[in-house]
Design a protein around this motif. Structure first.
Motif, short mmCIF file in Angstrom:
data_model
loop_
_atom_site.label_atom_id
_atom_site.label_comp_id
_atom_site.label_asym_id
_atom_site.label_seq_id
_atom_site.Cartn_x
_atom_site.Cartn_y
_atom_site.Cartn_z
N ASP A 23 21.71 -11.11 44.26
CA ASP A 23 22.22 -9.78 45.40
C ASP A 23 21.45 -8.80 44.67
O ASP A 23 20.99 -7.87 45.76
CB ASP A 23 23.58 -9.63 45.03
CG ASP A 23 24.55 -10.93 45.89
OD1 ASP A 23 23.96 -11.31 46.71
OD2 ASP A 23 25.70 -10.76 45.18
N ILE A 24 21.42 -8.34 43.49
CA ILE A 24 20.74 -6.97 43.06
C ILE A 24 19.26 -7.22 43.10
O ILE A 24 19.03 -6.03 43.84
CB ILE A 24 21.08 -7.01 41.45
CG1 ILE A 24 22.34 -6.59 41.26
CG2 ILE A 24 20.19 -5.61 40.74
CD1 ILE A 24 23.03 -6.79 39.68
N VAL A 25 18.70 -8.14 43.01
CA VAL A 25 17.43 -8.35 43.40
C VAL A 25 16.90 -8.06 44.71
O VAL A 25 15.99 -7.26 45.27
CB VAL A 25 16.51 -9.56 42.52
CG1 VAL A 25 15.00 -9.65 43.24
CG2 VAL A 25 16.66 -9.74 41.08
N LEU A 26 17.63 -8.89 45.65
CA LEU A 26 17.25 -8.74 47.00
C LEU A 26 17.78 -7.48 47.79
O LEU A 26 16.99 -7.24 48.59
CB LEU A 26 17.76 -10.13 47.72
CG LEU A 26 17.15 -11.38 47.40
CD1 LEU A 26 17.92 -12.54 47.85
CD2 LEU A 26 15.73 -11.53 47.43
N GLN A 27 18.74 -7.16 47.29
CA GLN A 27 19.43 -5.92 48.12
C GLN A 27 19.13 -4.42 47.47
O GLN A 27 19.32 -3.41 48.14
CB GLN A 27 20.87 -6.06 48.16
CG GLN A 27 21.23 -7.40 49.18
CD GLN A 27 22.50 -7.53 49.30
OE1 GLN A 27 23.43 -6.38 49.85
NE2 GLN A 27 23.27 -8.65 49.23
#
Length: 139
Positions: free
Chosen positions: A51-55
């Motif tokens: 989630d952190i990487v993509l968003q």
């Protein structure tokens, strides 16, 4: 076998207002890829390293972004006294790799991952669950 026999009971949590940088720091310190977001003793979301990487990272977002902006709000849960096979089936049905474990009052008591199942229940069930998680249901 019951979920409580396989789950990870020591779970670090964060709050909805905590920054994604703080959440990432929690992930680093306890070597996990998912942190439940808790408010008033209830799980309101789950944030993963993905989630952190993509968003945030991929979009050039700020590390000060609150966890509530990035977390998944639709968190699948099971009870600590549920049957482990039923929990594995729930993971397969929802195509997820982790379940938040709650007690009867709805309070977080652990997390059940595919890894937990593999260690305590056997590679055969994990393989079948992973196969079902990975299946493209839209085809």
């Amino acid at each position: 076998m019951k979920v409580s026999e396989a789950m990870t009971a020591q779970v670090a949590t964060a709050g909805p207002a905590d920054s994604v940088q703080k959440v990432a720091g929690i992930m680093l310190s306890i070597e996990t890829g998912a942190v439940p977001i808790v408010e008033d003793d209830k799980v309101v979301g789950l944030i993963t390293d993905r989630d952190i990487v993509l968003q945030v990272v991929a979009k050039g977002g700020a590390l000060t972004t609150p966890a509530s902006d990035v977390m998944s709000g639709d968190v699948q849960t099971c009870k600590e006294d549920d049957n482990l096979a039923d929990a594995a089936a729930q993971m397969a049905h929802h195509q997820i790799r982790r379940l938040v474990v709650a007690n009867d009052a709805g309070k977080l008591v652990g997390i059940l991952s595919l890894g937990d199942i593999a260690v305590d229940y056997g590679a055969k069930v994990v393989g079948k669950t992973l196969e079902e998680i990975s299946t493209d249901n839209d085809a």
